[in-house]
Design a protein around this motif. Structure first.
Motif, short mmCIF file in Angstrom:
data_model
loop_
_atom_site.label_atom_id
_atom_site.label_comp_id
_atom_site.label_asym_id
_atom_site.label_seq_id
_atom_site.Cartn_x
_atom_site.Cartn_y
_atom_site.Cartn_z
N GLY A 1 -3.89 7.31 0.89
CA GLY A 1 -2.63 7.59 0.23
C GLY A 1 -1.68 6.41 0.22
N ALA A 2 -1.64 5.67 1.32
CA ALA A 2 -0.76 4.50 1.38
C ALA A 2 -1.19 3.45 0.36
CB ALA A 2 -0.77 3.91 2.79
N ALA A 3 -2.50 3.29 0.19
CA ALA A 3 -3.00 2.33 -0.81
C ALA A 3 -2.62 2.77 -2.21
CB ALA A 3 -4.53 2.22 -0.69
N ALA A 4 -2.65 4.08 -2.46
CA ALA A 4 -2.26 4.59 -3.77
C ALA A 4 -0.79 4.27 -4.05
CB ALA A 4 -2.49 6.09 -3.84
N LEU A 5 0.06 4.42 -3.04
CA LEU A 5 1.48 4.12 -3.21
C LEU A 5 1.70 2.63 -3.43
CD1 LEU A 5 4.41 5.03 -3.19
CD2 LEU A 5 4.39 4.85 -0.69
N VAL A 6 0.99 1.81 -2.68
CA VAL A 6 1.11 0.36 -2.84
C VAL A 6 0.70 -0.07 -4.24
CG1 VAL A 6 0.10 -1.85 -2.14
CG2 VAL A 6 0.92 -0.26 -0.41
N LEU A 7 -0.43 0.46 -4.72
CA LEU A 7 -0.91 0.09 -6.04
C LEU A 7 0.06 0.54 -7.12
CD1 LEU A 7 -3.07 -1.07 -7.89
CD2 LEU A 7 -4.27 1.13 -7.77
N ALA A 8 0.56 1.77 -7.02
CA ALA A 8 1.45 2.29 -8.05
C ALA A 8 2.76 1.50 -8.11
CB ALA A 8 1.74 3.77 -7.79
N THR A 9 3.36 1.24 -6.97
CA THR A 9 4.64 0.52 -6.98
C THR A 9 4.45 -0.95 -7.34
OG1 THR A 9 4.43 0.29 -4.56
CG2 THR A 9 5.81 2.07 -5.39
N THR A 10 3.31 -1.52 -6.99
CA THR A 10 3.04 -2.91 -7.37
C THR A 10 2.89 -3.02 -8.89
OG1 THR A 10 1.94 -3.37 -5.27
CG2 THR A 10 1.50 -4.88 -7.08
N ALA A 11 2.09 -2.13 -9.46
CA ALA A 11 1.81 -2.20 -10.90
C ALA A 11 3.03 -1.86 -11.75
CB ALA A 11 0.65 -1.26 -11.24
N LEU A 12 3.87 -0.96 -11.25
CA LEU A 12 4.99 -0.50 -12.07
C LEU A 12 6.31 -1.18 -11.74
CD1 LEU A 12 4.36 3.36 -12.18
CD2 LEU A 12 3.54 1.59 -13.73
N ALA A 13 6.43 -1.75 -10.52
CA ALA A 13 7.76 -2.21 -10.13
C ALA A 13 7.78 -3.52 -9.36
CB ALA A 13 8.44 -1.12 -9.31
N ALA A 14 6.71 -4.30 -9.35
CA ALA A 14 6.75 -5.58 -8.64
C ALA A 14 7.84 -6.46 -9.27
CB ALA A 14 5.40 -6.28 -8.73
N GLY A 15 8.74 -6.95 -8.43
CA GLY A 15 9.85 -7.75 -8.92
C GLY A 15 10.98 -6.92 -9.48
N LYS A 16 10.82 -5.61 -9.47
CA LYS A 16 11.86 -4.71 -9.97
C LYS A 16 12.29 -3.75 -8.86
CE LYS A 16 10.58 -4.85 -14.86
NZ LYS A 16 10.28 -4.02 -16.07
N GLU A 17 12.98 -2.69 -9.25
CA GLU A 17 13.50 -1.74 -8.27
C GLU A 17 12.74 -0.42 -8.31
OE1 GLU A 17 18.21 -3.13 -8.17
OE2 GLU A 17 17.63 -1.31 -9.28
N VAL A 18 12.56 0.13 -7.12
CA VAL A 18 12.02 1.48 -6.96
C VAL A 18 13.17 2.34 -6.44
CG1 VAL A 18 10.38 2.95 -5.74
CG2 VAL A 18 9.70 0.65 -6.45
N ILE A 19 13.56 3.32 -7.23
CA ILE A 19 14.66 4.19 -6.83
C ILE A 19 14.11 5.33 -5.97
CG2 ILE A 19 16.51 5.70 -7.63
CD1 ILE A 19 16.60 4.11 -10.21
#
Length: 434
Positions: free
Chosen positions: A140-158
């Motif tokens: 599950g942690a890997a899934a979260l890392v992949l999702a936030t990296t692909a969608l928000a690297a260099g940006k913000e996660v609210i």
């Protein structure tokens, strides 16, 4: 007097023992030699009687792997320290079959390369039709890392401050996300977050909104939270991290979110674990919009996080096969558990004089799922001194200790393991009595 250590059997004599020769065929000669050397060293130091060297060396090699089997008598269904979900017989059979060469990434009809684990992904889509596509990574942690990296690297996660959770072994959500290169934009407070907080935070730097289910704790009182359906109206990708792994709603766990409902409410991606309430192997599931799943699949990090053929095989059998053990265990009725305890107590009395009574016992879902939801049942109450003996036995039995008692809950004990359980208790009592 002759030093008894001079009587320690020679290595070649020990290696000629039939049990050790059999072990060598299964585990390799070096592993057996290492066990023999350990046994001889224990005898030289006086920790082991000379006449027990051979038996001790054999005991070091009895298990097929360094991970020994344990009978879970705690009443906790998804026990993290015991590897979370036990696999179903169908999943075990699939895993063993997949240990050989397999068509994990091959179309046998055309002889060309195919999508990795295509049948498993299709089975997951069938089990959760609300998902347009599915991707499986290693947890599950890997899934979260992949999702936030692909969608928000260099940006913000609210993310709401009330959802800044800590997962197992001290890993904290915000630290995990920040490691991806994304920046956290915290909104609301620990106990109350409103839709207006999210609206105010959205801007050009927003990569996604993360909605995290606090699966291992419960906050009550003066609280407020924003639903997935409300967040889905804001025009920003919404990731719903459910954690525990239900694909469809379970009436017995009314407050536990499921992937089908979250996707129906408008979540763009749902993250769930494979080895919790789903009852399969360790895996992180990403379910949702086809374009986003494709984007994650093509991200370079996905290669580093992908699962192996064994996981894919066991996961396929879990979602397409019979009811997995964790589902059966958490739905076990108190009446049936009482009958099992009465029968076990009677059978135990026939083979051992150990004092035993049947008592009420509350089990739990465990594994960070359905916090506070009781699973009423029963347990065998034994003398507390048996608990460490049971843990050290073969098979090991993990029970609970409470108020001077050793409590053995049969909820998570397979029916075909009851005889082993009774024998383990009888041996433990014999050791306690000397």
């Amino acid at each position: 007097m002759t030093d008894p250590r001079r009587s320690i059997p020679r290595t070649d004599v020990l290696l000629a023992r039939p049990a050790l020769q059999t072990a060598a065929q299964r585990l390799g000669h070096e592993a057996v030699r290492a066990a023999v050397r350990s046994a001889q060293a224990a005898a030289r130091s006086g920790e082991l009687p000379v006449e027990s060297v051979g038996e001790y060396a054999e005991s070091l090699l009895r298990g097929p792997s360094p991970l020994g089997p344990v009978l879970n008598a705690t009443g906790i269904v998804v026990h993290t320290n015991l590897g979370r979900a036990p696999l179903s017989p169908a999943a075990i059979e699939a895993l063993v079959a997949a240990a050989a060469y397999t068509d994990v990434e091959l179309d046998l009809e055309t002889g060309t390369r195919s999508r990795r684990g295509a049948e498993t992904l299709a089975a997951l889509r069938t089990a959760c039709p609300a998902a347009e596509d599915v991707l499986v990574v290693n947890n599950g942690a890997a899934a979260l890392v992949l999702a936030t990296t692909a969608l928000a690297a260099g940006k913000e996660v609210i993310v709401s401050r009330g959802e800044m959770v800590e997962i197992g072994d001290g890993f904290r959500l915000h630290e995990l996300i920040e490691s991806t290169g994304a920046r956290l934009r915290e909104v609301g407070t620990t106990n109350r977050t409103h839709l207006a907080d999210y609206v105010a935070a959205i801007g050009p730097e927003t990569g996604c909104i993360l909605k995290v289910h606090p699966s291992n704790f419960h906050v009550s009182g003066f609280t407020a939270a924003v639903s997935v359906s409300e967040l889905a109206e804001l025009g920003v990708p919404v990731i719903a991290d459910l954690g525990s792994g239900l694909l469809v709603a379970d009436p017995a766990l009314p407050d536990e979110p499921d992937a089908t409902t979250a996707l129906g409410d408008g979540a763009d991606l749902v993250i769930a674990s494979g080895d919790k309430l789903l009852g399969g192997p360790q895996a992180g599931l990403l379910l949702g919009r086809a374009d986003l799943v494709h984007r994650l699949r093509r991200h370079p990090l996905a290669r580093a996080l992908r699962v192996d053929k064994l996981t894919l095989a066991a996961l396929h059998a879990t979602v397409s096969g019979p009811v997995p053990p964790v589902t059966a265990y958490r739905h076990a009725s108190a009446d049936v558990l009482r009958e099992r305890c009465d029968r076990l107590a009677e059978a135990l009395g026939a083979i051992s004089p150990v004092p035993v009574t049947v008592v009420d016992h509350i089990g739990h879902v465990g594994g960070g799922g359905a916090p506070g939801v009781p699973l009423p049942g029963f347990a065998l109450a034994l003398p507390e001194a048996l608990a460490p003996k049971l843990r050290a036995g073969t098979p090991a039995v993990l029970a609970r200790t409470d108020k001077g008692r050793c409590l053995v809950d049969p909820r998570c004990i397979p029916a075909d393991a009851e005889s082993d359980l009774l024998q383990a208790i009888a041996r433990a009592w014999q050791e306690v009595r000397g």
